[in-house]
Design a protein around this motif. Structure first.
Motif, PDB file in Angstrom:
ATOM      1  N   GLY A  26      -6.309  20.086  16.961  1.00  0.00           N
ATOM      2  CA  GLY A  26      -5.461  19.663  17.624  1.00  0.00           C
ATOM      3  C   GLY A  26      -4.571  21.121  17.733  1.00  0.00           C
ATOM      4  O   GLY A  26      -5.495  21.755  17.748  1.00  0.00           O
ATOM      5  N   ILE A  27      -3.721  20.493  18.736  1.00  0.00           N
ATOM      6  CA  ILE A  27      -2.714  21.658  19.036  1.00  0.00           C
ATOM      7  C   ILE A  27      -2.077  22.677  18.105  1.00  0.00           C
ATOM      8  O   ILE A  27      -2.229  23.384  18.514  1.00  0.00           O
ATOM      9  N   ARG A  28      -2.135  22.256  17.057  1.00  0.00           N
ATOM     10  CA  ARG A  28      -1.519  23.229  15.973  1.00  0.00           C
ATOM     11  C   ARG A  28      -2.794  23.807  15.275  1.00  0.00           C
ATOM     12  O   ARG A  28      -2.472  24.555  15.078  1.00  0.00           O
ATOM     13  N   SER A  29      -3.509  23.425  15.398  1.00  0.00           N
ATOM     14  CA  SER A  29      -4.605  24.120  15.329  1.00  0.00           C
ATOM     15  C   SER A  29      -4.657  25.344  16.140  1.00  0.00           C
ATOM     16  O   SER A  29      -5.248  26.065  16.041  1.00  0.00           O
ATOM     17  N   LYS A  30      -4.681  24.653  17.378  1.00  0.00           N
ATOM     18  CA  LYS A  30      -5.645  26.005  18.341  1.00  0.00           C
ATOM     19  C   LYS A  30      -4.062  27.059  18.574  1.00  0.00           C
ATOM     20  O   LYS A  30      -3.888  28.331  18.657  1.00  0.00           O
ATOM     21  N   LEU A  31      -2.482  26.710  18.591  1.00  0.00           N
ATOM     22  CA  LEU A  31      -1.791  26.912  17.891  1.00  0.00           C
ATOM     23  C   LEU A  31      -1.668  28.651  17.021  1.00  0.00           C
ATOM     24  O   LEU A  31      -1.565  29.901  16.864  1.00  0.00           O
ATOM     25  N   ILE A  32      -2.425  27.691  15.870  1.00  0.00           N
ATOM     26  CA  ILE A  32      -2.573  28.989  14.632  1.00  0.00           C
ATOM     27  C   ILE A  32      -3.629  29.708  14.725  1.00  0.00           C
ATOM     28  O   ILE A  32      -3.627  30.989  14.552  1.00  0.00           O
ATOM     29  N   GLU A  33      -4.516  29.436  16.130  1.00  0.00           N
ATOM     30  CA  GLU A  33      -6.361  30.080  16.314  1.00  0.00           C
ATOM     31  C   GLU A  33      -5.533  30.935  16.607  1.00  0.00           C
ATOM     32  O   GLU A  33      -5.435  32.572  16.707  1.00  0.00           O
ATOM     33  N   PHE A  34      -4.622  30.962  18.369  1.00  0.00           N
ATOM     34  CA  PHE A  34      -4.050  31.939  18.037  1.00  0.00           C
ATOM     35  C   PHE A  34      -3.087  32.795  18.099  1.00  0.00           C
ATOM     36  O   PHE A  34      -3.370  34.044  17.973  1.00  0.00           O
ATOM     37  N   ALA A  35      -1.824  31.927  16.991  1.00  0.00           N
ATOM     38  CA  ALA A  35      -1.514  33.246  15.941  1.00  0.00           C
ATOM     39  C   ALA A  35      -2.156  34.326  15.251  1.00  0.00           C
ATOM     40  O   ALA A  35      -2.350  35.107  15.196  1.00  0.00           O
ATOM     41  N   VAL A  36      -2.904  33.648  14.698  1.00  0.00           N
ATOM     42  CA  VAL A  36      -3.976  34.773  13.241  1.00  0.00           C
ATOM     43  C   VAL A  36      -4.630  35.516  14.897  1.00  0.00           C
ATOM     44  O   VAL A  36      -4.851  36.830  13.905  1.00  0.00           O
TER      45      VAL A  36
END
Length: 313
Positions: A26-36
């Motif tokens: 989902g979108i939260r997973s993608k945002l976490i990957e981007f932040a990391v």
């Protein structure tokens, strides 16, 4: 998998405690990957970022009547940053060797390039060789620091990586051309074509958090060269050095320099490849960018307590 330093291992453990229960899709997973991804890139750039911050601070606040010349202050600050990187275990002694090699390779180029008038520094201070202040070599070391750190932080692997002896010959030719093009035909376009031929099929695989991604290696070269060019604009604006066209007033560095930095990336990658041998992706499933099973295997490399490589369970 490649090792973190002991400090990075502790940071990684805390990050996992915070993020392991986050959604896996989902979108939260993608945002976490981007932040990391962004945080890892920032961490890989820590040496260069610290050095650039000092260069900017000297431009803005260093007193004109200080007893210590600006360039000498920059050299001492660069030495202090490097010592802290090793003392705090942000760099390993193995990585320090290749960073020192970057420093030496860069200083030799600086001596030649300033002698032929490609760029120039302020003629001040005692910590210099000829017209080259000693802090200049640390700018090349900053590139080396980034390269070795990003190699292990993202657990880089490579599909269809060219033979290392072939890349070494190409890197040597590129380095020699940086000198000889002042006297003979500039072979940069031939060398650029050779880079495309030799590295064109190579794909870089990298892990961010839960996922592995892939990117053509040439695109990675270009992106890194672009960010170095941006940093170069900041450094020349601060007066760390100037190109002849900037002596009567600063302006942006020519986009032509992107080609030079792109070719320099080949030299950088070859030097790092002798510390971390480029290996192939371990599993085709990971290479496709599929989510790894975080419950079975850690998303990042592990180390033992003393900072030496450990095996993931």
């Amino acid at each position: 998998m490649r090792s973190f330093t002991s400090v990075e291992h502790r940071i990684d453990e805390r990050a996992h405690r915070l993020l392991d229960n986050a959604p896996a899709d989902g979108i939260r997973s993608k945002l976490i990957e981007f932040a990391v991804f962004g945080l890892k890139q920032a961490w890989a750039c820590i040496f260069g970022a610290a050095l650039l911050a000092v260069i900017l601070a000297v431009r803005l606040w260093y007193p004109d009547d200080a007893g210590l010349a600006r360039n000498d202050f920059l050299t001492l600050a660069a030495v202090a940053i490097q010592v802290l990187m090793v003392a705090t275990r942000l760099e390993t002694s193995r990585e320090l060797r290749v960073i020192v090699l970057f420093h030496l390779v860069g200083t030799v180029m600086e001596l030649f390039k300033t002698d032929v008038g490609s760029w120039q520094y302020e003629a001040e201070g005692f910590l210099r060789i000829g017209a080259v202040p000693l802090f200049s070599g640390f700018m090349y070391a900053a590139v080396g620091s980034y390269m070795v750190r990003v190699f292990r932080l993202f657990d880089l692997t490579f599909a269809r990586y060219p033979l290392r002896r072939v890349t070494a010959i190409l890197a040597a030719a590129i380095y020699v051309n940086f000198f000889t093009h002042h006297y003979t035909v500039d072979a940069r376009w031939v060398l650029l074509a050779a880079v495309v031929v030799i590295y064109g099929r190579c794909v870089m695989h990298f892990r961010v958090f839960r996922r592995r991604f892939r990117m053509p290696l040439i695109v990675a070269f270009l992106l890194v060269a672009l960010f170095i060019w941006i940093a170069e604009n900041i450094a020349t604006w601060s007066g760390a050095w100037l190109y002849p066209s900037q002596l009567n007033g600063w302006h942006m560095v020519s986009f032509d320099k992107l080609i030079s930095w792109f070719l320099l990336m080949i030299i950088s990658v070859v030097l790092v490849a002798w510390v971390y041998k480029p290996g192939p992706p371990e599993e085709p499933a990971e290479a496709s960018g599929e989510t790894s099973d975080a419950g079975q295997s850690p998303a990042v490399p592990a180390v033992t307590g003393d900072g030496t490589p450990g095996q993931s369970s």
